[in-house]
Design an enzyme around this catalytic site. Structure first.
Site, PDB file in Angstrom:
ATOM      1  N   LYS A  34       0.848  -1.207   0.000  1.00 41.91           N
ATOM      2  CA  LYS A  34       0.000   0.000   0.000  1.00 41.91           C
ATOM      3  C   LYS A  34       0.878   1.249   0.000  1.00 41.91           C
ATOM      4  CE  LYS A  34      -0.259  -0.180   5.045  1.00 41.91           C
ATOM      5  NZ  LYS A  34      -1.064  -0.652   6.193  1.00 41.91           N
ATOM      6  N   ARG A 129     -10.757   0.169  14.128  1.00 44.55           N
ATOM      7  CA  ARG A 129     -10.374   1.012  13.001  1.00 44.55           C
ATOM      8  C   ARG A 129     -11.131   0.559  11.763  1.00 44.55           C
ATOM      9  NH1 ARG A 129      -4.266   1.281  10.627  1.00 44.55           N
ATOM     10  NH2 ARG A 129      -4.875  -0.816  10.000  1.00 44.55           N
ATOM     11  N   TYR A 243      15.595  30.588   9.305  1.00 40.86           N
ATOM     12  CA  TYR A 243      14.370  31.276   9.744  1.00 40.86           C
ATOM     13  C   TYR A 243      14.311  31.353  11.268  1.00 40.86           C
ATOM     14  CZ  TYR A 243      12.062  30.870   5.166  1.00 40.86           C
ATOM     15  OH  TYR A 243      11.714  30.971   3.849  1.00 40.86           O
ATOM     16  N   MET A 291      11.702  24.586   3.628  1.00 41.17           N
ATOM     17  CA  MET A 291      10.961  23.756   2.664  1.00 41.17           C
ATOM     18  C   MET A 291      11.891  22.940   1.779  1.00 41.17           C
ATOM     19  SD  MET A 291       8.133  24.936  -0.146  1.00 41.17           S
ATOM     20  CE  MET A 291       7.125  25.803   1.046  1.00 41.17           C
TER      21      MET A 291
HETATM   22  C1  LIG Z   1      -0.320  -1.684   6.885  1.00 38.41           C
HETATM   23  C2  LIG Z   1      -0.949  -2.954   7.221  1.00 38.41           C
HETATM   24  C3  LIG Z   1      -0.197  -4.142   7.264  1.00 38.41           C
HETATM   25  C4  LIG Z   1       1.303  -4.158   7.213  1.00 38.41           C
HETATM   26  O1  LIG Z   1       1.791  -3.706   8.452  1.00 38.41           O
HETATM   27  P1  LIG Z   1       3.348  -3.595   8.801  1.00 38.41           P
HETATM   28  O2  LIG Z   1       3.364  -3.183  10.225  1.00 38.41           O
HETATM   29  O3  LIG Z   1       3.883  -2.533   7.899  1.00 38.41           O
HETATM   30  O4  LIG Z   1       3.968  -4.918   8.543  1.00 38.41           O
HETATM   31  C5  LIG Z   1      -0.887  -5.331   7.439  1.00 38.41           C
HETATM   32  N1  LIG Z   1      -2.241  -5.348   7.600  1.00 38.41           N
HETATM   33  C6  LIG Z   1      -2.974  -4.224   7.591  1.00 38.41           C
HETATM   34  C7  LIG Z   1      -4.445  -4.311   7.783  1.00 38.41           C
HETATM   35  C8  LIG Z   1      -2.362  -2.990   7.421  1.00 38.41           C
HETATM   36  O5  LIG Z   1      -3.100  -1.876   7.421  1.00 38.41           O
END
Ligand SMILES: *Cc1c(COP(=O)(O)O)cnc(C)c1O
Length: 348
Positions: A34, A129, A243, A291
């Site tokens: 992802k 979640r 800055y 930046m």
């Molecule tokens: C991001 C995610 C993972 C992977 O988690 P890591 O801690 O990066 O190994 C697995 N399952 C779900 C549902 C996630 O959101």
């Protein structure tokens, strides 16, 4: 032209994923790619991991899955954590994605739009979640199980803390919700893999560990980030840098200005705390991270450097994350689009 350069080692990703696959024992290891493979390039990373034997890929959103299908071709399975969102039916069908249905609403949507299309179910075991609540699952399981879900999965909230009682609690809830279903099961991301075989079930979902981050402390480093020095100047004792005049030179100093800043994911919270490296020699950041630029105290180096490293053997993603007050995941996914990206290893 000298540009900040980000080097991504595909062999190290493959080695880390392979190590997590071995630690998964008899469970299959999937691959979580992802958010553009945590900012490192989903196409390159997933293609390499498929060559290493990965078959089950996980993305957050349908559109990521569509991209991934184009990159990987028809063979692998691609699961979508956010499930079947409104308006996504055509894309899910076209790219043959497997949505992980999260709620009764998603079940209705999926069964109405794509009644014969594969799906999995995401269950909430306490993280609150994503995923179906236990009561909803009790009601829906008798209706859904005859349609042979591809996977029942849940996610651990505290797996990076092995002694946290939440782990055993979620494990027990997951058993209660899935035992006897006969469906393939998945509970563990990187942290859960390290908790041991009780947590592995049929399929694991490593992400961060493959990319070299905690909690997989044995991971090989994956990224190297080298920043060009634009100019170096002498700053007299009592003069300020950057800055807000936040740093005052305590002695006559040599200050290098490097070409990257918070727009490149080098978080502003590194101000006063971050370091860059000339080889293994640390050089403190001075003045505020701006930046596109940062100041670095190079007074103690024998000569003015042409480049300074911020991710390197001496400082990995988790050390940089500590300095910024965040986690390795945020460092990786924040790395911006302005770096010259170079891949090394097979598949580069
Ligand atoms: C991001 C995610 C993972 C992977 O988690 P890591 O801690 O990066 O190994 C697995 N399952 C779900 C549902 C996630 O959101």
């Amino acid at each position: 032209m000298t540009q900040a350069s980000l080097t991504i080692d595909l062999d190290a990703i493959a080695a880390n994923w392979g190590a997590l696959a071995r630690l998964s024992g008899s469970a299959e290891a999937g691959a979580v790619v992802k958010a553009d493979a945590y900012g490192l390039g989903d196409e390159k990373v997933a293609t390499r991991l498929m060559a290493e034997g990965a078959f089950s890929f996980f993305v957050a959103e349908t559109q990521e899955g569509v991209r991934l299908r184009q990159a990987l071709g028809p063979t692998p399975e691609i699961y979508v954590f956010t499930g079947h969102m409104a308006g996504d039916a055509d894309a899910i069908k076209g790219a043959r994605l497997i949505p992980l249905l999260n709620s009764p609403e998603q079940v209705i949507r999926h069964r109405a739009a794509l009644p014969d299309h594969p799906f999995g179910v995401q269950l909430d075991t306490g993280m609150n979640r994503l995923g179906m609540e236990e009561d909803d699952w009790k009601t829906l399981a008798p209706e859904l199980l005859p349609h042979s879900p591809q996977l029942l999965m849940s996610h651990l909230a505290c797996s990076d803390e092995p002694d946290h009682p939440m782990n055993a609690h979620q494990l027990a809830v997951f058993h209660r919700m899935t035992d006897g279903t006969g469906v393939r099961r998945s509970l563990s991301a990187t942290g859960g893999i390290l908790l041991g075989p009780d947590y592995h079930f049929d399929l694991t979902r490593p992400g961060i560990g493959s990319y070299g981050g905690q909690p997989f402390s044995e991971a090989q480093p994956v990224v190297h980030l080298s920043l060009p020095v634009v100019q170096t100047r002498t700053v007299e004792a009592g003069e300020t840098v950057g800055y807000g005049n936040s740093w005052t030179a305590p002695r006559t100093s040599r200050v290098a200005t490097v070409a990257a800043g918070y727009a490149d994911g080098l978080l502003r919270s590194l101000t006063g705390r971050g370091r860059l490296y000339a080889g293994d020699r640390p050089c403190p950041l001075v003045g505020r991270v701006s930046m596109d630029l940062m100041g670095v105290d190079v007074t103690d180096l024998p000569e003015a450097p042409e480049t300074l490293d911020i991710l390197c053997p001496a400082q990995g993603v988790d050390e940089l994350a500590d300095a910024a007050g965040t986690i390795g995941y945020e460092i990786l996914t924040s790395l911006g689009g302005r770096y010259a990206r170079r891949y090394t290893g097979t598949g580069a």
